[in-house]
Design an enzyme around this catalytic site. Structure first.
Site, PDB file in Angstrom:
ATOM      1  N   ALA A   1       0.492   0.819  -2.940  1.00 20.02           N
ATOM      2  CA  ALA A   1      -0.261   2.052  -3.134  1.00 20.02           C
ATOM      3  C   ALA A   1       0.536   2.884  -4.137  1.00 20.02           C
ATOM      4  CB  ALA A   1      -0.403   2.786  -1.809  1.00 20.02           C
TER       5      ALA A   1
ATOM      6  N   GLY B   1       4.081  11.362  -1.278  1.00 21.49           N
ATOM      7  CA  GLY B   1       4.048   9.942  -0.924  1.00 21.49           C
ATOM      8  C   GLY B   1       2.738   9.564  -0.259  1.00 21.49           C
ATOM      9  N   ASN B   2       2.702   8.376   0.310  1.00 19.47           N
ATOM     10  CA  ASN B   2       1.493   7.935   1.012  1.00 19.47           C
ATOM     11  C   ASN B   2       1.884   7.072   2.205  1.00 19.47           C
ATOM     12  OD1 ASN B   2       1.464   4.994   0.163  1.00 19.47           O
ATOM     13  ND2 ASN B   2       1.500   5.998  -1.834  1.00 19.47           N
ATOM     14  N   ARG B   3       0.866   6.654   2.958  1.00 17.95           N
ATOM     15  CA  ARG B   3       1.122   6.007   4.252  1.00 17.95           C
ATOM     16  C   ARG B   3       1.298   4.496   4.179  1.00 17.95           C
ATOM     17  NH1 ARG B   3      -0.047   9.575   8.340  1.00 17.95           N
ATOM     18  NH2 ARG B   3      -1.507  11.224   7.789  1.00 17.95           N
ATOM     19  N   SER B   4       1.389   3.924   3.011  1.00 18.78           N
ATOM     20  CA  SER B   4       1.481   2.459   2.929  1.00 18.78           C
ATOM     21  C   SER B   4       2.776   1.958   3.575  1.00 18.78           C
ATOM     22  CB  SER B   4       1.422   2.024   1.469  1.00 18.78           C
ATOM     23  OG  SER B   4       1.575   0.630   1.407  1.00 18.78           O
TER      24      SER B   4
END
Ligand code: CTP
Length: 396
Positions: free
Chosen positions: A272, A205-208
């Protein structure tokens, strides 16, 4: 700044939510006069409205006639906000009837008028209601799309009144001068960050946080748009006026965005989206074997949704992308704008702790047809409004 607000309340169960909206408007210092319909008082009584607003409450034109309230209230208002607006109230407003104080006020108001409908899905979808909503929008009123979810009784579907805190956001933005230049438009916004499954319990995943996408949805709704918000893994309240479609992975997002884009005037990809996903999804949880080295995770490319939108755009549709860059921000941005075939690209510089999860943003908006526009650091909502300014300038 103190504004004069008329809070119209028609006869729906959701009238109780208007009490909270009234409190918030009052706590922000506005003068609020509540104008219920007669039957609205069957749901929430006159003493509640009078006590919360600190003003007398009337439903028909025969109270205090010497002050001509049926004309004065509308003339003097800075905003008329009807919540909940029933099918009946929308019909009476669309046809210009003036059979009570609220409908008289709607005819004399020259300020922004907002309707927040709430009713059962069948009533909302009925051709008569659709026509009335279209008439009101064509005349410049903002009709906020109802939320989906639990309705009165056992039903679920579209027709809920959005949460009062989110209605308050719309009212605040309109009082601050938001134009209704997206009225009658459909915009699609993606927000959050996709998650690409490795096995049933793990993902890449990512930090968005989704804050920028949600700010775009809130500002678009306040400017009158019908909003489809495709939200990947976002833990934020649903903005009023947005049809929120939750998704998980890039492939799920692609399906929903491309479908919603079919009749959209503008699509803004603020999400993102993971460029890659694990090539081999493991149907069972990966176990560690004692003593053995972990297996590498092989990745494969995800579809590029923005590039696909650029390729299959309908005539006149405005496509907006976002790009997060750490180095050579403008040069990389320009290359990306051309490669993805979008009209606008909002480029932010990211690094440790910058942008992700914060209320502020700083960006440069690159345009395929003009000069870049710089947005110095400011609230994500202000950047969102700048994006809509640039989008509306490019819509027919
Ligand atoms: N995007 C998309 N589909 C993808 C990847 C990105 O639609 N599979 C969209 C994002 O929503 C965003 C823009 O494209 O609007 C970002 O472009 P991208 O090339 O992903 O940016 P970076 O990840 O910063 O790219 P690079 O790694 O090439 O710098």
């Amino acid at each position: 700044m103190t504004s004069r607000v008329v809070l119209g309340v028609s006869a729906g169960i959701a009238a109780y939510k208007a009490c909270e909206l009234l409190r918030r408007l009052k706590e922000s210092g506005h003068d609020v006069t509540v104008v219920p319909t007669r039957d609205a008082l069957r749901f929430v009584g006159e003493p509640t409205w009078a006590a919360l607003s600190g003003r007398p409450v009337a439903t028909d034109v025969w109270d205090g006639v010497s002050e001509v309230p049926h004309v004065r209230l509308g003339q003097e208002a800075d905003l008329v906000f009807v919540a909940p607006a029933t099918a009946d109230l929308l019909a009476r407003a669309a046809h210009g009837l003036a059979d009570d104080l609220l409908t008289n006020t709607l005819l004399t108001a020259r300020c922004p008028v907002v309707f927040a409908p709430a009713m059962h899905t069948e009533m909302w979808e009925h051709a008569a209601t659709r026509a009335n909503v279209a008439t009101l929008r064509a005349r410049g009123a903002i009709v906020i799309e109802p939320a989906s979810g639990r309705l009165t009784g056992k039903d679920t579907g579209k027709g809920r009144l959005p949460e009062p805190a989110e209605l308050f956001e719309v009212a605040t933005r309109i009082l601050a001068g938001a134009p209704s230049d997206l009225s009658g438009r459909h915009v699609v916004i993606s927000a959050g960050g996709t998650r690409e499954a490795i096995d049933p319990v793990r993902f890449i995943g990512n930090r968005s946080s989704g804050l920028q996408g949600y700010a775009l949805a809130r500002t678009a709704a306040a400017r009158g748009a019908r909003v489809t918000l495709v939200a990947a893994n976002v833990a934020l309240p649903d903005p009023a006026g947005a049809d929120v479609v939750p998704v998980g992975s890039a492939e799920e997002m692609r399906k929903v965005v491309l479908e919603a884009a079919g009749d959209a005037d503008s699509v803004v990809m603020a999400a993102a989206v993971a460029d890659f996903r694990p090539a081999d999804y493991q149907g069972s949880k990966i176990k560690k074997s004692p003593g053995a080295e972990p297996e590498p995770i092989r990745l494969t490319k995800n579809p590029d949704i923005l590039a696909e939108l650029g390729q299959r755009r309908a005539p006149g549709q405005v496509i907006v992308g976002f790009a997060a860059e750490t180095d050579d921000v403008l040069a990389n941005g320009r290359e990306k704008l051309a490669r993805k075939g979008c009209d606008l690209l909002v480029v932010n510089q990211v690094g440790d702790g910058i942008t992700f999860g914060q209320a502020d943003n700083a960006a440069t908006v690159l345009a395929a047809d003009g000069d870049p526009v710089t947005f110095p650091r400011g609230p994500k909502e202000a950047l969102a409004d700048l994006v809509w300014d640039l989008v509306t300038a490019r819509l027919e």
